[in-house]
Design a protein around this motif. Structure first.
Motif, PDB file in Angstrom:
ATOM      1  N   TYR A   1      53.118  57.343  28.537  1.00  0.00           N
ATOM      2  CA  TYR A   1      53.032  57.784  29.932  1.00  0.00           C
ATOM      3  C   TYR A   1      52.321  56.706  30.746  1.00  0.00           C
ATOM      4  O   TYR A   1      51.225  56.256  30.382  1.00  0.00           O
ATOM      5  N   VAL A   2      52.944  56.291  31.854  1.00  0.00           N
ATOM      6  CA  VAL A   2      52.323  55.273  32.700  1.00  0.00           C
ATOM      7  C   VAL A   2      52.605  55.585  34.161  1.00  0.00           C
ATOM      8  O   VAL A   2      53.715  55.982  34.534  1.00  0.00           O
ATOM      9  N   GLU A   3      51.587  55.450  34.979  1.00  0.00           N
ATOM     10  CA  GLU A   3      51.752  55.587  36.424  1.00  0.00           C
ATOM     11  C   GLU A   3      52.052  54.205  36.983  1.00  0.00           C
ATOM     12  O   GLU A   3      51.280  53.263  36.766  1.00  0.00           O
TER      13      GLU A   3
ATOM     14  N   THR B   1      47.234  52.802  31.459  1.00  0.00           N
ATOM     15  CA  THR B   1      46.814  52.632  32.850  1.00  0.00           C
ATOM     16  C   THR B   1      47.112  51.236  33.360  1.00  0.00           C
ATOM     17  O   THR B   1      47.491  51.052  34.520  1.00  0.00           O
ATOM     18  N   THR B   2      46.966  50.243  32.502  1.00  0.00           N
ATOM     19  CA  THR B   2      47.149  48.844  32.903  1.00  0.00           C
ATOM     20  C   THR B   2      48.311  48.216  32.142  1.00  0.00           C
ATOM     21  O   THR B   2      48.852  48.794  31.187  1.00  0.00           O
ATOM     22  N   VAL B   3      48.650  47.004  32.568  1.00  0.00           N
ATOM     23  CA  VAL B   3      49.679  46.225  31.870  1.00  0.00           C
ATOM     24  C   VAL B   3      49.305  46.046  30.410  1.00  0.00           C
ATOM     25  O   VAL B   3      50.139  46.204  29.505  1.00  0.00           O
ATOM     26  N   ASP B   4      48.042  45.716  30.156  1.00  0.00           N
ATOM     27  CA  ASP B   4      47.604  45.484  28.778  1.00  0.00           C
ATOM     28  C   ASP B   4      47.669  46.771  27.956  1.00  0.00           C
ATOM     29  O   ASP B   4      48.113  46.762  26.800  1.00  0.00           O
ATOM     30  N   ASP B   5      47.240  47.891  28.560  1.00  0.00           N
ATOM     31  CA  ASP B   5      47.347  49.183  27.874  1.00  0.00           C
ATOM     32  C   ASP B   5      48.792  49.480  27.495  1.00  0.00           C
ATOM     33  O   ASP B   5      49.085  49.956  26.393  1.00  0.00           O
TER      34      ASP B   5
ATOM     35  N   GLN C   1      57.467  49.135  38.083  1.00  0.00           N
ATOM     36  CA  GLN C   1      58.556  49.611  37.225  1.00  0.00           C
ATOM     37  C   GLN C   1      59.255  48.447  36.534  1.00  0.00           C
ATOM     38  O   GLN C   1      59.563  48.522  35.333  1.00  0.00           O
ATOM     39  N   THR C   2      59.503  47.362  37.254  1.00  0.00           N
ATOM     40  CA  THR C   2      60.196  46.234  36.621  1.00  0.00           C
ATOM     41  C   THR C   2      59.300  45.538  35.606  1.00  0.00           C
ATOM     42  O   THR C   2      59.791  44.989  34.612  1.00  0.00           O
ATOM     43  N   GLN C   3      57.991  45.563  35.830  1.00  0.00           N
ATOM     44  CA  GLN C   3      57.095  45.007  34.822  1.00  0.00           C
ATOM     45  C   GLN C   3      57.095  45.855  33.552  1.00  0.00           C
ATOM     46  O   GLN C   3      56.975  45.325  32.443  1.00  0.00           O
ATOM     47  N   VAL C   4      57.250  47.166  33.706  1.00  0.00           N
ATOM     48  CA  VAL C   4      57.390  48.030  32.538  1.00  0.00           C
ATOM     49  C   VAL C   4      58.606  47.600  31.723  1.00  0.00           C
ATOM     50  O   VAL C   4      58.543  47.476  30.490  1.00  0.00           O
ATOM     51  N   LEU C   5      59.730  47.355  32.421  1.00  0.00           N
ATOM     52  CA  LEU C   5      60.935  46.900  31.720  1.00  0.00           C
ATOM     53  C   LEU C   5      60.714  45.538  31.074  1.00  0.00           C
ATOM     54  O   LEU C   5      61.218  45.263  29.981  1.00  0.00           O
ATOM     55  N   GLY C   6      59.960  44.677  31.758  1.00  0.00           N
ATOM     56  CA  GLY C   6      59.678  43.360  31.192  1.00  0.00           C
ATOM     57  C   GLY C   6      58.873  43.443  29.918  1.00  0.00           C
ATOM     58  O   GLY C   6      59.132  42.708  28.952  1.00  0.00           O
ATOM     59  N   LEU C   7      57.885  44.332  29.880  1.00  0.00           N
ATOM     60  CA  LEU C   7      57.092  44.507  28.661  1.00  0.00           C
ATOM     61  C   LEU C   7      57.953  45.061  27.529  1.00  0.00           C
ATOM     62  O   LEU C   7      57.820  44.647  26.369  1.00  0.00           O
ATOM     63  N   LEU C   8      58.840  45.991  27.862  1.00  0.00           N
ATOM     64  CA  LEU C   8      59.745  46.525  26.845  1.00  0.00           C
ATOM     65  C   LEU C   8      60.698  45.434  26.361  1.00  0.00           C
ATOM     66  O   LEU C   8      61.025  45.355  25.169  1.00  0.00           O
ATOM     67  N   ASP C   9      61.114  44.574  27.271  1.00  0.00           N
ATOM     68  CA  ASP C   9      62.021  43.474  26.940  1.00  0.00           C
ATOM     69  C   ASP C   9      61.417  42.536  25.891  1.00  0.00           C
ATOM     70  O   ASP C   9      62.126  42.006  25.038  1.00  0.00           O
ATOM     71  N   THR C  10      60.100  42.332  25.952  1.00  0.00           N
ATOM     72  CA  THR C  10      59.461  41.433  24.980  1.00  0.00           C
ATOM     73  C   THR C  10      59.322  42.066  23.608  1.00  0.00           C
ATOM     74  O   THR C  10      59.062  41.371  22.628  1.00  0.00           O
ATOM     75  N   LEU C  11      59.506  43.390  23.546  1.00  0.00           N
ATOM     76  CA  LEU C  11      59.234  44.127  22.315  1.00  0.00           C
ATOM     77  C   LEU C  11      60.478  44.443  21.500  1.00  0.00           C
ATOM     78  O   LEU C  11      60.446  44.448  20.264  1.00  0.00           O
ATOM     79  N   VAL C  12      61.584  44.725  22.167  1.00  0.00           N
ATOM     80  CA  VAL C  12      62.755  45.246  21.476  1.00  0.00           C
ATOM     81  C   VAL C  12      63.519  44.159  20.737  1.00  0.00           C
ATOM     82  O   VAL C  12      63.410  42.970  21.036  1.00  0.00           O
ATOM     83  N   THR C  13      64.325  44.597  19.781  1.00  0.00           N
ATOM     84  CA  THR C  13      65.277  43.740  19.083  1.00  0.00           C
ATOM     85  C   THR C  13      66.667  44.338  19.282  1.00  0.00           C
ATOM     86  O   THR C  13      66.839  45.316  20.013  1.00  0.00           O
ATOM     87  N   GLU C  14      67.646  43.811  18.605  1.00  0.00           N
ATOM     88  CA  GLU C  14      69.002  44.346  18.732  1.00  0.00           C
ATOM     89  C   GLU C  14      69.121  45.759  18.150  1.00  0.00           C
ATOM     90  O   GLU C  14      70.100  46.457  18.412  1.00  0.00           O
ATOM     91  N   ASP C  15      68.106  46.207  17.410  1.00  0.00           N
ATOM     92  CA  ASP C  15      68.148  47.556  16.845  1.00  0.00           C
ATOM     93  C   ASP C  15      67.854  48.640  17.878  1.00  0.00           C
ATOM     94  O   ASP C  15      68.300  49.775  17.743  1.00  0.00           O
TER      95      ASP C  15
ATOM     96  N   SER D   1      45.217  43.456  33.837  1.00  0.00           N
ATOM     97  CA  SER D   1      44.366  44.609  34.135  1.00  0.00           C
ATOM     98  C   SER D   1      44.905  45.457  35.279  1.00  0.00           C
ATOM     99  O   SER D   1      44.307  46.481  35.629  1.00  0.00           O
ATOM    100  N   ALA D   2      46.039  45.061  35.860  1.00  0.00           N
ATOM    101  CA  ALA D   2      46.604  45.788  36.992  1.00  0.00           C
ATOM    102  C   ALA D   2      47.530  46.897  36.512  1.00  0.00           C
ATOM    103  O   ALA D   2      48.015  46.892  35.376  1.00  0.00           O
ATOM    104  N   ARG D   3      47.788  47.843  37.404  1.00  0.00           N
ATOM    105  CA  ARG D   3      48.779  48.877  37.118  1.00  0.00           C
ATOM    106  C   ARG D   3      50.158  48.233  37.201  1.00  0.00           C
ATOM    107  O   ARG D   3      50.450  47.506  38.143  1.00  0.00           O
ATOM    108  N   PRO D   4      51.057  48.477  36.232  1.00  0.00           N
ATOM    109  CA  PRO D   4      52.363  47.795  36.240  1.00  0.00           C
ATOM    110  C   PRO D   4      53.331  48.392  37.253  1.00  0.00           C
ATOM    111  O   PRO D   4      53.270  49.573  37.573  1.00  0.00           O
TER     112      PRO D   4
END
Length: 670
Positions: free
Chosen positions: A620-622, A598-602, A434-448, A429-432
């Motif tokens: 868009y994320v602050e 707004t949040t990590v979950d969002d 910058q590195t947490q933003v990258l971490g969330l993207l890291d869990t989502l992407v594949t080699e594509d 529920s917290a605001r992420p």
């Protein structure tokens, strides 16, 4: 010889304007490497004005630039009808409509990099500001050794009126125009003051674009009257030409010296740069490390040449590198540079390679780079050179000591724990950060997936933390570190991936990662992505200012002056409330579908939705200022930014003392 001479009448000719002839010529140029053939100039970007609308603009209409569909949104493979000679659709010159001249060059550069430098785009502009807007993009292309053809309009060659609108007048030189600004940032420059001068100039331009050792921005300045002038062109000028991309092999004596250097090394380290990617030498490098177990550190341009989980990969090197790679660099007795330019970020401004007995062996296609740091040169194509070195070492049974291999493997595991800590999101529920933003993207992407970035604090975080999954996933432009590169470059990459699409891999998610400072520099090509229906994924991180330079300013005694986007305070400084700027609304106004988080979950949900979207989509994320638990690890090596030698403010005095300690460790490798 005049166009109507008897000898000329024996050679078939075609009467075209200079602009028509150039477009027809470009549509028939091909590169070939390893049996693969593709168009060298597959499309032309353009913004039109009085300096090119009646010349190149009209020629593109003749060339069918705005109609039909070939591979990749009708522009990737350049199919269509042509002028002059040839059989129709194979020789169309597709046209791309840009909004900013600099951005058009960035898009062309993104396309060229994703195409392995085997295919490129041209960019045409009018005279005046349209031409000078090319300079930044040209510098970026040349510094990064990526091909792009620039076709700026120029003042009249015949000077019927002098000056014309937008013409620069130089009292001491009548043959200078604003296009001369492009000379120092171009690998080849010519001004076409007569139609027939186009023939040798065009051939030289193609030679440089296709030369892996010389490539970069190429400029053909085109006076507007010459563009529209007709000439009887030799028919053979429009014949298809193949430009073979060479793979020069190493000299035998240099190879033997390289073998001796490797065999005598006890703590060797490979520094892999962009040349490994340009040569498509990733598998060859992997085979070399499989036999030798030499660890591989990567520059920004080289990151991804080995997957993040490859046993030999120890991550980024230098000021933005990992602790693993930088500690190995400090103790290395042999540094093997492969396709790297050794910028100050890589060498930590001459402080990183600290072993008093360190030597360098540089495998590079250019002698200029191969001799840097007083190295043993191995001048060759990266793949050809690695193949030769692998073969030469195979019979000599060279492999690093198992203890050294255990050392760097353990260090890599320890660094991975720091990556996990930076990516961790304990409070959804917290605001992420910058590195947490990258971490969330890291869990989502594949080699594509492909990630594009260029400036701000993101390149440092990405270089240290990002887990690359494919050879072309990591697209960070750090040769020029140009704010505003990301969005247009992503468009170029999308065009290239469309042209490369296969039935089993029809499309690839392409992410442009930008901070608010970068977004404000150059968002206009969002309109192009919308116009072309390209599924650009734009991730905007709002931190209200220049975060990277703010941190640097604080470190060098600048006290973050002028780096925050805030209202003025009572004393005239910029420490008031954040500016009420809504970048998400701006992106939406340009045609993007926008998801606000707004949040990590969002953010987790928004990123997943954006990845699946078929049209241009913005997340868009602050971001929150990182705390001591979830933030990027600090720099693992120094970077030289000179500090004021005299100052009255305590912050600058303290910074100068630290600067003196760091600079004392610098050395010249002779």
């Amino acid at each position: 010889m005049s166009p109507t001479s008897p000898a000329n009448r024996l050679c078939p000719t075609r009467r075209l304007t200079t602009a028509q002839a150039l477009v027809a010529f470009l549509a028939r140029q091909y590169t070939e490497r390893d049996g693969r053939r593709q168009r060298l100039i597959s499309a032309t970007w353009g913004i039109f004005g009085h300096g090119n609308v009646a010349g190149i603009g009209q020629a593109l209409v003749e060339a069918g630039g705005g109609s039909g569909s070939g591979g990749g949104n009708g522009i990737g493979n350049g199919a269509g009808t042509g002028i002059g000679t040839g059989s129709g659709i194979a020789h169309r010159m597709p046209y791309l409509q840009g909004r900013n001249e600099q951005a058009m060059v960035h898009a062309a550069v993104g396309y060229a990099r994703q195409s392995g430098r085997l295919s490129a785009h041209a960019v045409t502009t009018s005279i005046g500001p349209g031409a000078t807007n090319l300079v930044t993009g040209a510098a970026l292309a040349t510094i990064n050794r990526l091909p792009v053809l620039l076709l700026p309009g120029d003042a009249f060659a015949t000077r019927p009126a002098d000056p014309v609108l937008q013409q620069l007048e130089v009292p001491h030189a009548g043959d200078v125009s604003v296009n001369d600004c492009l000379r120092p940032v171009s690998r080849y420059f010519d001004r076409i003051t007569r139609p027939e001068a186009l023939i040798p100039a065009a051939l030289q331009a193609m030679r440089v674009l296709a030369d892996p050792a010389e490539t970069g921005a190429v400029t053909l300045a085109l006076p507007q009257d010459v563009q529209a002038e007709a000439y009887d062109w030799p028919q053979e000028f429009f014949a298809e030409r193949d430009w073979h991309i060479r793979r020069p092999a190493p000299d035998a004596l240099e190879l033997e010296a390289a073998v001796r250097a490797v065999r005598s090394a006890r703590r060797p380290l490979i520094v892999a740069g962009g040349g490994v990617r340009h040569s498509a030498a990733e598998e060859t490098l992997a085979a070399f490390t499989a036999g030798t177990r030499i660890p591989v550190a990567t520059t920004q341009a080289g990151k991804g040449v080995l997957r993040h989980d490859h046993p030999a990969d120890v991550g980024g090197i230098g000021h933005t590198g990992t602790a693993t790679a930088d500690e190995l660099a400090r103790s290395a007795d042999l540094v093997i540079g492969i396709g790297t330019r050794y910028t100050d970020f890589t060498t930590a401004s001459g402080t990183l390679f600290a072993n008093p007995n360190v030597r360098f062996l540089n495998l590079n296609i250019t002698g200029f780079d191969a001799h840097k740091l007083a190295a043993l040169p191995l001048v060759a194509d990266a793949r050809a050179g690695l193949e030769a070195l692998t073969a030469a070492l195979a019979g000599r049974r060279y492999r690093v000591d198992p203890a050294y291999e255990t050392e760097y493997t353990s260090a890599k595991e320890a660094w991975e724990e720091r990556v996990e800590a930076s990516f961790a999101t304990p409070d959804p529920s917290a605001r992420p950060t910058q590195t947490q933003v990258l971490g969330l993207l890291d869990t989502l992407v594949t080699e594509d997936d492909i990630l594009i970035n260029a400036a701000g604090s993101l390149p440092g975080d990405l270089h240290k933390l990002w887990r690359t999954r494919s050879r072309d996933q990591y697209h960070v432009e750090y040769g020029y570190s140009c704010m505003g590169y990301e969005i247009p470059a992503a468009i170029g990459v999308l065009l290239a991936t469309a042209a490369q699409a296969r039935a089993d891999r029809p499309g690839r998610p392409v992410w442009a990662l930008v901070g608010d400072g970068t977004y404000l520099m150059n968002p206009t090509e969002i309109v192009t992505a919308v116009q072309e229906g390209l599924p650009l994924k734009l991730l905007i991180l709002q931190n209200h200012g220049y975060a990277s330079i703010g941190g640097l300013s604080e470190a060098v005694g600048g006290e973050r002056f002028g780096t925050a986007y805030r209202h003025r305070d009572a004393d005239g400084g910029f420490t008031g409330p954040p500016l009420p700027v809504d970048l998400a609304a701006n992106a939406a106004s340009l045609g993007m579908h926008v998801l606000r988080a707004t949040t990590v979950d969002d953010l987790r949900k928004a990123l997943a939705e954006a990845r699946d979207a078929e049209g241009p989509t913005c997340v868009y994320v602050e971001t929150e200022t990182p705390d001591t638990v979830s933030g990027p690890p600090p720099a693992q090596a120094w970077w030289d930014v000179p500090v004021a030698e005299t100052a009255s403010r305590p912050a600058a005095v303290k910074a100068r003392e630290e600067y003196g300690r760091q600079v004392a460790a610098r050395r010249r490798h002779l």
